[in-house]
Write a protein that holds these residues in place. Structure first.
Motif, mmCIF file in Angstrom:
data_model
loop_
_atom_site.group_PDB
_atom_site.id
_atom_site.type_symbol
_atom_site.label_atom_id
_atom_site.label_comp_id
_atom_site.label_asym_id
_atom_site.label_seq_id
_atom_site.Cartn_x
_atom_site.Cartn_y
_atom_site.Cartn_z
ATOM 1 N N GLU A 35 -30.827 61.917 34.624
ATOM 2 C CA GLU A 35 -31.186 63.324 34.765
ATOM 3 C C GLU A 35 -30.111 64.209 34.150
ATOM 4 O O GLU A 35 -28.922 63.873 34.182
ATOM 5 N N PRO A 36 -30.520 65.338 33.560
ATOM 6 C CA PRO A 36 -29.526 66.245 32.971
ATOM 7 C C PRO A 36 -28.599 66.824 34.038
ATOM 8 O O PRO A 36 -29.004 67.039 35.183
ATOM 9 N N VAL A 37 -27.372 67.059 33.665
ATOM 10 C CA VAL A 37 -26.407 67.659 34.573
ATOM 11 C C VAL A 37 -26.680 69.159 34.663
ATOM 12 O O VAL A 37 -26.761 69.833 33.635
ATOM 13 N N PRO A 38 -26.858 69.715 35.860
ATOM 14 C CA PRO A 38 -27.148 71.150 35.979
ATOM 15 C C PRO A 38 -25.952 71.985 35.545
ATOM 16 O O PRO A 38 -24.795 71.622 35.783
ATOM 17 N N THR A 39 -26.228 73.095 34.925
ATOM 18 C CA THR A 39 -25.170 73.996 34.476
ATOM 19 C C THR A 39 -25.226 75.357 35.145
ATOM 20 O O THR A 39 -24.305 76.154 34.988
ATOM 21 N N SER A 40 -26.308 75.628 35.879
ATOM 22 C CA SER A 40 -26.428 76.912 36.564
ATOM 23 C C SER A 40 -27.176 76.710 37.873
ATOM 24 O O SER A 40 -27.829 75.675 38.097
ATOM 25 N N LEU A 41 -27.092 77.712 38.741
ATOM 26 C CA LEU A 41 -27.774 77.641 40.032
ATOM 27 C C LEU A 41 -29.262 77.391 39.865
ATOM 28 O O LEU A 41 -29.864 76.617 40.613
ATOM 29 N N SER A 42 -29.872 78.017 38.879
ATOM 30 C CA SER A 42 -31.327 77.875 38.698
ATOM 31 C C SER A 42 -31.730 76.425 38.438
ATOM 32 O O SER A 42 -32.882 76.052 38.685
ATOM 33 N N ASP A 43 -30.805 75.607 37.964
ATOM 34 C CA ASP A 43 -31.117 74.210 37.661
ATOM 35 C C ASP A 43 -31.270 73.351 38.909
ATOM 36 O O ASP A 43 -31.747 72.210 38.809
ATOM 37 N N VAL A 44 -30.835 73.852 40.066
ATOM 38 C CA VAL A 44 -30.860 73.016 41.278
ATOM 39 C C VAL A 44 -31.718 73.656 42.377
ATOM 40 O O VAL A 44 -31.511 73.402 43.560
ATOM 41 N N LEU A 45 -32.720 74.444 41.982
ATOM 42 C CA LEU A 45 -33.503 75.191 42.963
ATOM 43 C C LEU A 45 -34.946 74.709 43.093
ATOM 44 O O LEU A 45 -35.820 75.483 43.501
ATOM 45 N N ARG A 46 -35.210 73.460 42.780
ATOM 46 C CA ARG A 46 -36.553 72.936 43.047
ATOM 47 C C ARG A 46 -36.808 73.022 44.546
ATOM 48 O O ARG A 46 -36.069 72.433 45.346
ATOM 49 N N PRO A 47 -37.823 73.768 44.966
ATOM 50 C CA PRO A 47 -37.987 74.038 46.402
ATOM 51 C C PRO A 47 -38.035 72.791 47.271
ATOM 52 O O PRO A 47 -37.454 72.783 48.368
ATOM 53 N N GLU A 48 -38.723 71.760 46.808
ATOM 54 C CA GLU A 48 -38.867 70.561 47.638
ATOM 55 C C GLU A 48 -37.560 69.785 47.771
ATOM 56 O O GLU A 48 -37.454 68.889 48.617
ATOM 57 N N ARG A 49 -36.573 70.127 46.946
ATOM 58 C CA ARG A 49 -35.276 69.446 47.002
ATOM 59 C C ARG A 49 -34.207 70.288 47.690
ATOM 60 O O ARG A 49 -33.069 69.863 47.794
ATOM 61 N N CYS A 50 -34.566 71.508 48.121
ATOM 62 C CA CYS A 50 -33.586 72.438 48.671
ATOM 63 C C CYS A 50 -33.659 72.513 50.196
ATOM 64 O O CYS A 50 -34.737 72.439 50.785
ATOM 65 N N ALA A 51 -32.496 72.710 50.795
ATOM 66 C CA ALA A 51 -32.404 73.051 52.210
ATOM 67 C C ALA A 51 -31.651 74.368 52.324
ATOM 68 O O ALA A 51 -30.539 74.502 51.798
ATOM 69 N N LEU A 52 -32.270 75.345 52.968
ATOM 70 C CA LEU A 52 -31.616 76.612 53.257
ATOM 71 C C LEU A 52 -30.940 76.476 54.607
ATOM 72 O O LEU A 52 -31.594 76.405 55.641
ATOM 73 N N VAL A 53 -29.611 76.424 54.599
ATOM 74 C CA VAL A 53 -28.842 76.255 55.834
ATOM 75 C C VAL A 53 -28.348 77.619 56.293
ATOM 76 O O VAL A 53 -27.549 78.263 55.604
ATOM 77 N N LEU A 54 -28.826 78.064 57.447
ATOM 78 C CA LEU A 54 -28.397 79.329 58.041
ATOM 79 C C LEU A 54 -27.404 79.008 59.150
ATOM 80 O O LEU A 54 -27.761 78.384 60.155
ATOM 81 N N TRP A 55 -26.188 79.442 58.928
ATOM 82 C CA TRP A 55 -25.049 78.956 59.703
ATOM 83 C C TRP A 55 -24.769 79.818 60.938
ATOM 84 O O TRP A 55 -24.447 80.993 60.827
ATOM 85 N N ASP A 56 -24.895 79.181 62.113
ATOM 86 C CA ASP A 56 -24.441 79.745 63.388
ATOM 87 C C ASP A 56 -24.985 81.139 63.679
ATOM 88 O O ASP A 56 -24.231 82.055 64.053
ATOM 89 N N LEU A 57 -26.304 81.300 63.563
ATOM 90 C CA LEU A 57 -26.909 82.600 63.881
ATOM 91 C C LEU A 57 -27.066 82.735 65.395
ATOM 92 O O LEU A 57 -28.154 82.913 65.933
ATOM 93 N N GLN A 58 -25.937 82.665 66.080
ATOM 94 C CA GLN A 58 -25.882 82.716 67.539
ATOM 95 C C GLN A 58 -25.187 83.998 67.985
ATOM 96 O O GLN A 58 -24.359 84.567 67.268
ATOM 97 N N ASN A 59 -25.488 84.425 69.203
ATOM 98 C CA ASN A 59 -24.912 85.669 69.705
ATOM 99 C C ASN A 59 -23.392 85.668 69.669
ATOM 100 O O ASN A 59 -22.765 86.671 69.335
ATOM 101 N N GLY A 60 -22.792 84.538 70.028
ATOM 102 C CA GLY A 60 -21.343 84.480 70.125
ATOM 103 C C GLY A 60 -20.642 84.236 68.815
ATOM 104 O O GLY A 60 -19.401 84.234 68.773
ATOM 105 N N LEU A 61 -21.376 84.046 67.727
ATOM 106 C CA LEU A 61 -20.760 83.750 66.426
ATOM 107 C C LEU A 61 -21.228 84.781 65.399
ATOM 108 O O LEU A 61 -20.625 85.831 65.257
ATOM 109 N N ALA A 62 -22.311 84.507 64.675
ATOM 110 C CA ALA A 62 -22.792 85.500 63.712
ATOM 111 C C ALA A 62 -23.099 86.832 64.381
ATOM 112 O O ALA A 62 -22.944 87.895 63.773
#
Length: 210
Positions: free
Chosen positions: A5-32
């Motif tokens: 596979e080609p080596v990605p050179t930009s963010l757009s190269d690694v944004l295939r939706p089925e391969r992505c995980a959106l991690v939302l970090w610590d959206l808790q009252n005592g943190l975020a």
């Protein structure tokens, strides 16, 4: 990713939706929930979550829980003492069922989201995160939440150590002090992909429609 596979050179190269995980970090009252930037961040998080669902992107939530006080080792007690201004109150810090560990109102996880519980500032340390993401074929981890200089930084580097393309969504992140966020971003920019929420959302749509 195979060697062919080609080596990605930009963010757009690694944004295939089925391969992505959106991690939302610590959206808790005592943190975020304690971040001064919270009013700016919440609409960004909502847009990202809406777009993730529309494009079939896995949404992952971290949830910080401290060990039971009687199971804390001296190092953990020392760390918590620093977090609670030296008061050494392990029985009141991030315990299950408390307000601090509850998610911010309106940001409670949906049933189709993956919730990873952890007790240190990394999604991957002593958790099932890697196994869960690999089971879904995830190759890209996209990070937003609080704090940039703590869990976002730790997890970005740990994700790369586990073999994931890693991106920090800059306008979806903040620290408790602006200078801490800027310092962390200055260190992260040469190491990971960095982009805006607009770029990520546009990339998901373009890749899905290609």
């Amino acid at each position: 990713m195979s060697v062919d596979e080609p080596v990605p050179t930009s963010l757009s190269d690694v944004l295939r939706p089925e391969r992505c995980a959106l991690v939302l970090w610590d959206l808790q009252n005592g943190l975020a929930g304690q971040a001064p930037a919270l009013p700016r961040l919440t609409p960004v998080w909502r847009r990202l979550m809406t777009a993730a669902r529309a494009n079939g992107v896995l949404i992952v939530r971290s949830r910080h829980l401290a060990p039971r006080p009687d199971l804390m080792d001296p190092l953990t007690r020392w760390r918590i003492g620093r977090r609670t201004h030296g008061e050494n109150r392990p029985g009141h810090y991030m315990q299950p069922g408390g307000r601090d560990t509850a998610f911010i109102d309106g940001f409670e996880p949906e049933p189709d989201e993956l919730v990873i519980e952890k007790s240190v500032p990394s999604l991957f340390h002593n958790t099932a995160a890697d196994a869960r993401l690999r089971a879904r074929g995830i190759t890209t981890v996209l990070l937003g939440g609080v704090a940039t200089d703590i869990g976002i930084d730790f997890t970005a580097r740990h994700a790369m150590a586990h073999g994931y393309f890693t991106a920090v969504i800059e306008d979806a992140c903040a620290s408790y002090r602006d200078e801490a966020h800027e310092h962390a971003m200055a260190i992260l920019r040469p190491a990971v992909f960095v982009g805006s929420s607009d770029e990520v959302i546009a990339g998901w749509s373009a890749t899905r429609d290609a």
